[in-house]
Structures are given as C-alpha cells and as structure tokens.
Design an enzyme around this catalytic site. Structure first.
Site, PDB file in Angstrom:
ATOM      1  N   CYS A  46      12.697   7.505  12.682  1.00 27.93           N
ATOM      2  CA  CYS A  46      13.261   6.242  13.166  1.00 27.93           C
ATOM      3  C   CYS A  46      14.501   5.835  12.381  1.00 27.93           C
ATOM      4  O   CYS A  46      15.318   5.044  12.868  1.00 27.93           O
ATOM      5  CB  CYS A  46      12.219   5.132  13.080  1.00 27.93           C
ATOM      6  SG  CYS A  46      10.717   5.452  14.030  1.00 27.93           S
ATOM      7  N   ARG A  73      -0.594  18.142  -4.434  1.00 29.78           N
ATOM      8  CA  ARG A  73      -1.855  17.481  -4.079  1.00 29.78           C
ATOM      9  C   ARG A  73      -2.781  18.446  -3.329  1.00 29.78           C
ATOM     10  O   ARG A  73      -3.633  18.022  -2.562  1.00 29.78           O
ATOM     11  CB  ARG A  73      -1.561  16.238  -3.234  1.00 29.78           C
ATOM     12  CG  ARG A  73      -0.655  15.256  -3.962  1.00 29.78           C
ATOM     13  CD  ARG A  73      -0.351  14.028  -3.131  1.00 29.78           C
ATOM     14  NE  ARG A  73      -1.526  13.178  -3.030  1.00 29.78           N
ATOM     15  CZ  ARG A  73      -2.049  12.765  -1.885  1.00 29.78           C
ATOM     16  NH1 ARG A  73      -1.507  13.155  -0.739  1.00 29.78           N
ATOM     17  NH2 ARG A  73      -3.105  11.983  -1.874  1.00 29.78           N
TER      18      ARG A  73
END
Length: 457
Positions: A46, A73
């Site tokens: 966006c 992670r």
C-alpha cells in the site's frame, strides 16, 4: 514428531501466518519453510505509490521484516524461489529457484497459500512495450522508478482510475509529470457511486490531472526501439513516456486452480471462517488470493487490502499453532487520497445494493470538516444508503479534504454492529470546533437517512 508447514508467498498473509505459528509452536515442534518468488518480503504494498511519489524517501522503509530477521526466528524463508506446482494428494510442492533454474519437491504436513493478486494486464497491442508498468509488488515499484530515472520525457498516462490509478496519478504529479488518466467508466473510482466519483474527477482536474472518462484503451504504441510513445483510445491518442496500469487486480490462483482447489465467482480461493480451504483440513489460504464474506450483502467478495491480509495471517497462524481464531468477514472499508482530496467508502453503493436485491434509500449531504467559523474548515460530501424498511445502514461514501476520510470508520463500526441510521443519530461522537461541527457530517447524513426511511414507510 515435528511437522512441516510450507507457506507459498512471502508477504503479509503468508509471513504473518508463519510468524504467529512460530510464536505458538517452537522449532522442535514445527518446521516452517516459506517460498517467495520476488526479491522482497514482508513489505507494505500500500505504500508503493507514496514511495514512488517521494513522500516515503527510502524503499526499505516499507519493509516490515527482512528475510534475515525471519530466518533468525527459525522461519526458513527462501527468496527468488517460485512454487510451480501443488500436489495435493501427495502433500508436496514443487519449487523452482529462479536464479539457478533448479527444481525440487518438498513435502508438507500443513500448507498455507498466500499467493496474492496480480495486476490486470489487458491483452492489447503494445502492452509489452518498455515503459508500461503494473504496480503490485515492491519489485514492480522498483522497476517503475528505474524507468522514471532513465527516461527524459515527463508525460505519463495512467490507465484506470481505481485506487491504484489515482494514487499513482498523484505520485507522478509529485514527480513533475504531466499526467493523463484514461478510464473506461463514467467517473473515477468505480467503487463509488457515479455522483460521488464525479466530485473526485472535478478535484483531479483542479489539481492539473487530465482525466478522460468513458474511454477504452485499444492500443499502446511504441517507437522503433520498442519503448512506449502513446496510448490510443477509439477517439484519441495520448503521448506517453511512461504508462502505469491501474486497472485493478485479480486473485493469483493459478496454482490453486491447477490443483483443483475450490474457487469463487471472482477467481479467489474459498475458505471457512478459520481460513481453511474448503474441503481441505490441512490447507489454509489468506490475503489477496481469497474471497471473503461481505457482512452487509451476505455474499462472497474479493477485496485486496493489506489490513485483511494481516488479519488472515493471524487467524491462520493461530489455527496452525493449536489455538482457535476466525475471520468473520468484511464490510468493504477503503480510503485513498489524490493530492489534497480524501476519498472513503464502506459497505454497499447503489449498484451493489441493487444487485443484492436490497431496497434502499440514498441521501447526500454537504458539510464541513470543522465548525464553520473555525479556520481550516473544508467542505465535505457524505452519501449514505439505508435499507428502506428497516433503516439498517448499508453504506457510506465520503469525499472531502483533510479530516474527511477517517470519518468512514464510524460507519464501518456501525455496519459491523448492524446498526440502523436512527440508532446512529444518537452516537456520542467527540466534538470540539477544531475537529467537527456540533453535528458531525456522518450524523447529519444519518439524520437525513432516518427521515427518508420514515417517509418511505
């Protein structure tokens, strides 16, 4: 025994799902492998028009988390790797390394499809000329900026006047281009009713953007070197040094279709409330590649927005992680801007309400963003639809200047709660002269709609 989750698509929905699943299940319980065919992951699509236009200075400001951060992670994110086949019965995906061309199969226990959407690219003569750009991914944005840096001319044509079209028109105006927007509809922003779209057209013309409506592009012409030089309609030709396609997007479900997964009317994957693909307990889908329930009309719709994609990912990751979450649906809220003009809508417009078989009243009011006597009070137009017999709010559209667009959130909450326009008139909204008239414009529209409902019996 450890399970393997495979995620196809490395942006909002896919990596939100992977991250949420990782929070709930450690690497010893769940191996996560994610594939992304592009050069960037976890970014704000966006924000691309504002990066192109210079409001956002750096590309990397749009990146929420780098591939290295995901890998740290324990998410095995494989960039520039495209999944080219799904074997649903064999529970495996075939992936292609786009740098080396090497292909390999990888099995899964759980699969997330988050392949996004692709820009509509009509089959026109010259559509593949150099200088013609769709803008959907960060890679697309970078390619467009590279083109703008290379070319010497300053004439741009934007094909289509939806959200992407008008945002890219603003971006190009900000970069000093002469901008022409060619749109086949009667007014820009087809998600608005034509009378509200006409307000947008008038404002765009006042900003120096030429807008040509009811014009169908029939050809894009290129010079001898294969670079774009003009956009041709049935009645005119518009010179162009660069062309941006803002026609809209369609769900990227090529893989899902080939695998026989269920698709809806708009070509998006169909899921249950937990975002599982219907009929498949170990396959989830989210983001711009799915269709979702419209809470106002009760029908499935395709709405490509990052807000939905992130929520889908959270729901999916929670389910995979052993928890419980659902995505009940949307009311179709969207906001945009072109230069100083703010545009917002939620719920149904007149055509969508009629298509859903609803009888309705429609009212339009003119107001201001602040108390009329307070400096900076700008005009605002609010259109509201209500169900004829019950008075249930059906939709709101707002066009105005600063302070206009986010007022649509009032209507979004009212739609989600199933409120009537009569109930809305009693809402206890914040008031002070710098922020609103005594009667907020949304409440003025609700009062007028309530009167119209009562008058219609």
């Amino acid at each position: 025994m450890s399970e393997r989750l495979v995620v196809v698509g490395g942006d909002a929905a896919g990596l939100a799902a992977a991250s949420q699943a990782r929070r709930m299940r450690g690497a010893d319980e769940l191996e996560i492998v994610a594939f992304e065919r592009g050069r960037f992951a976890s970014y704000s699509a966006c924000g691309i028009p504002y990066w192109v236009g210079g409001d956002v200075a750096e590309r990397d400001a749009l990146i929420a988390r780098t591939p290295e951060e995901h890998r740290a992670r324990d998410i095995d994110l494989r960039m520039r790797t495209e999944v080219v086949e799904l074997d649903i019965e064999g529970r495996a995906v075939r992936a292609k390394d786009l740098e080396s061309g090497a292909e390999s199969w990888l099995s899964y226990d759980k699969l997330v499809i988050a392949t996004g959407a692709r820009p509509v690219r009509p089959d026109l003569p010259g559509i593949d000329a150099r200088g013609v750009h769709g803008v959907q991914t960060l890679d697309d944005g970078q390619e467009l900026l590279d083109t703008l840096d290379r070319i010497e001319g300053k004439r741009a044509v934007v094909v289509g006047a939806g959200y992407i079209g008008i945002e890219m028109a603003e971006a190009l105006i900000n970069r000093g281009y002469e901008v022409t927007v060619v749109h086949r509809g009667s007014a820009p922003m087809s998600t608005l009713d034509p009378d509200m779209g006409a307000l947008v057209a008038t404002a765009m013309l006042g900003m120096g953007i030429e807008i040509v409506c009811e014009a169908e592009v029939v050809e894009i012409r290129a010079d001898d070197a294969g670079r774009v030089r003009s956009v041709v309609t049935a009645s005119a030709e518009y010179p162009a040094d660069v062309v941006v396609l803002g026609i809209g997007v369609t769900p990227e479900t090529t893989l899902a279709r080939a695998a026989g997964l269920p698709l809806g009317e708009y070509g998006g994957l169909l899921t249950d409330l937990a975002m599982r693909v219907r009929g498949h307990d170990d396959i989830w889908a989210g983001g711009d590649c799915v269709e979702v329930l419209d809470l106002v009309s009760g029908r499935e719709r395709h709405i490509a927005l990052g807000t939905h994609a992130n929520k889908h990912g959270q729901v999916i990751g929670t389910g995979i992680g052993g928890g419980y979450a659902t995505f009940p649906g949307v009311v179709g809220t969207a906001v945009s801007k072109v230069c100083e003009l703010e545009v917002a809508r939620t719920g149904l417009g007149e055509r969508a309400a009629a298509d859903a078989g609803l009888q309705f009243v429609a009212v339009t009011i003119e107001s201001t963003s602040r108390a009329g006597y307070y400096p900076g009070a700008d005009p605002m137009t609010v259109k509201m639809l209500a169900e004829r017999r019950t008075g249930r709010l059906l939709g709101v559209q707002i066009v105005g200047r600063e302070g206009a667009a986010k007022r649509v959130d009032i209507a979004a909450v009212a739609l989600t709660a199933g409120m009537t326009v009569e109930q809305m008139t009693a809402l206890d909204l914040g008031y002070a002269p710098p922020f609103s008239p005594v009667w907020d414009p949304v409440l003025v529209a609700a009062r007028k709609a309530a009167i119209a409902v009562r008058a219609r019996g």
